[in-house]
Design a protein around this motif. Structure first.
Motif, PDB file in Angstrom:
ATOM      1  N   ASP A  16     -58.193  55.738  -6.716  1.00 30.78           N
ATOM      2  CA  ASP A  16     -56.827  55.190  -6.666  1.00 30.78           C
ATOM      3  C   ASP A  16     -55.934  55.881  -5.642  1.00 30.78           C
ATOM      4  O   ASP A  16     -54.711  55.924  -5.818  1.00 30.78           O
ATOM      5  CB  ASP A  16     -56.169  55.229  -8.053  1.00 30.78           C
ATOM      6  N   THR A  17     -56.516  56.437  -4.592  1.00 31.99           N
ATOM      7  CA  THR A  17     -55.715  56.988  -3.504  1.00 31.99           C
ATOM      8  C   THR A  17     -55.927  56.136  -2.254  1.00 31.99           C
ATOM      9  O   THR A  17     -57.059  55.783  -1.927  1.00 31.99           O
ATOM     10  CB  THR A  17     -56.080  58.453  -3.204  1.00 31.99           C
ATOM     11  N   TRP A 102     -56.757  62.907 -12.926  1.00 37.14           N
ATOM     12  CA  TRP A 102     -57.394  62.750 -11.608  1.00 37.14           C
ATOM     13  C   TRP A 102     -58.858  62.372 -11.794  1.00 37.14           C
ATOM     14  O   TRP A 102     -59.701  63.203 -12.122  1.00 37.14           O
ATOM     15  CB  TRP A 102     -57.287  64.044 -10.811  1.00 37.14           C
ATOM     16  N   THR A 138     -51.345  59.834  -9.948  1.00 40.13           N
ATOM     17  CA  THR A 138     -51.337  59.038  -8.716  1.00 40.13           C
ATOM     18  C   THR A 138     -49.932  58.583  -8.344  1.00 40.13           C
ATOM     19  O   THR A 138     -49.511  58.672  -7.192  1.00 40.13           O
ATOM     20  CB  THR A 138     -52.256  57.810  -8.887  1.00 40.13           C
ATOM     21  N   GLU A 142     -47.766  59.716  -5.008  1.00 47.07           N
ATOM     22  CA  GLU A 142     -47.221  58.782  -4.015  1.00 47.07           C
ATOM     23  C   GLU A 142     -45.747  59.087  -3.741  1.00 47.07           C
ATOM     24  O   GLU A 142     -45.310  59.085  -2.587  1.00 47.07           O
ATOM     25  CB  GLU A 142     -47.387  57.337  -4.506  1.00 47.07           C
TER      26      GLU A 142
END
Length: 203
Positions: A16-17, A102, A138, A142
């Motif tokens: 999810d990065t 994570w 996440t 951001e």
């Protein structure tokens, strides 16, 4: 399959990065999942403050906590990477810090003979800097990156103070990663030497 003197090349991607944060490492097949946790901590790098587990197929491998984990939970310290690969597993999920959550996908890319002149584990490649500890998962990461990379962002000053300096998301911290890997490799070399010394000699 003999695990001794064989290594796995693993591609570890932080889920999810975008763009993806990833590392490629080489790890001996004799490494336990606890040892692989230490390798991933070094490769990102994280600071090993929090709990972790691996999910391999339907099975969970943490360091079990008696009041939370039942007998069906397998122990990460007692499970070798080579044993899982031998059973046909080539992909598994590693989760670090159940608050920030994570999740990393680890894929076995190749099994090869170890180079006797090379220290293991070792970093082979990667891209982008990993999140700092306790940044808020996440979503928090951001927001953190946006604040750190926009000159006039209203939160920039606060984030700089919290982190302790500038943060470049595009630059992997190779020096810190290689130093952490070297510590693991040195510890492994000492362990191997002690094991060899303790083995009975024929005669």
């Amino acid at each position: 399959m003999s695990y001794v003197d064989r290594i796995a090349r693993l591609r570890i991607t932080l889920n999810d990065t975008k763009p993806p944060i990833w590392r490629t490492v080489e790890v001996p097949l004799t490494t336990s999942l606890k040892g692989l946790h230490e390798v991933i901590q070094a490769a990102m790098p994280f600071e090993d403050y929090h709990l972790f587990d691996f999910r391999v197929g339907e099975q969970r491998y943490p360091i079990p906590v008696p009041q939370f984990d039942g007998p069906e939970t397998r122990h990460a310290k007692l499970t070798k990477l080579g044993a899982l690969i031998e059973k046909g597993f080539s992909e598994f999920v590693y989760t670090y810090d159940f608050g920030d959550n994570w999740q990393h996908t680890s894929k076995v890319k190749e099994i090869t003979q170890a180079d006797p002149t090379m220290p293991y584990p070792r970093l082979v490649g990667g891209e982008r800097r990993a999140p700092p500890e306790d940044v808020g998962g996440t979503w928090g990461f951001e927001e953190f990156v946006e604040a750190m990379t926009k000159p006039r962002h209203p939160e920039k000053k606060a984030m700089l103070a919290w982190y302790g300096g500038p943060f470049d998301p595009e630059t992997m911290d190779v020096e810190a990663i290689e130093a952490a890997m070297a510590k693991l490799a040195k510890r492994r070399a000492i362990g191997r030497a002690a094991f060899a010394k303790g083995r009975p000699h024929g005669g």
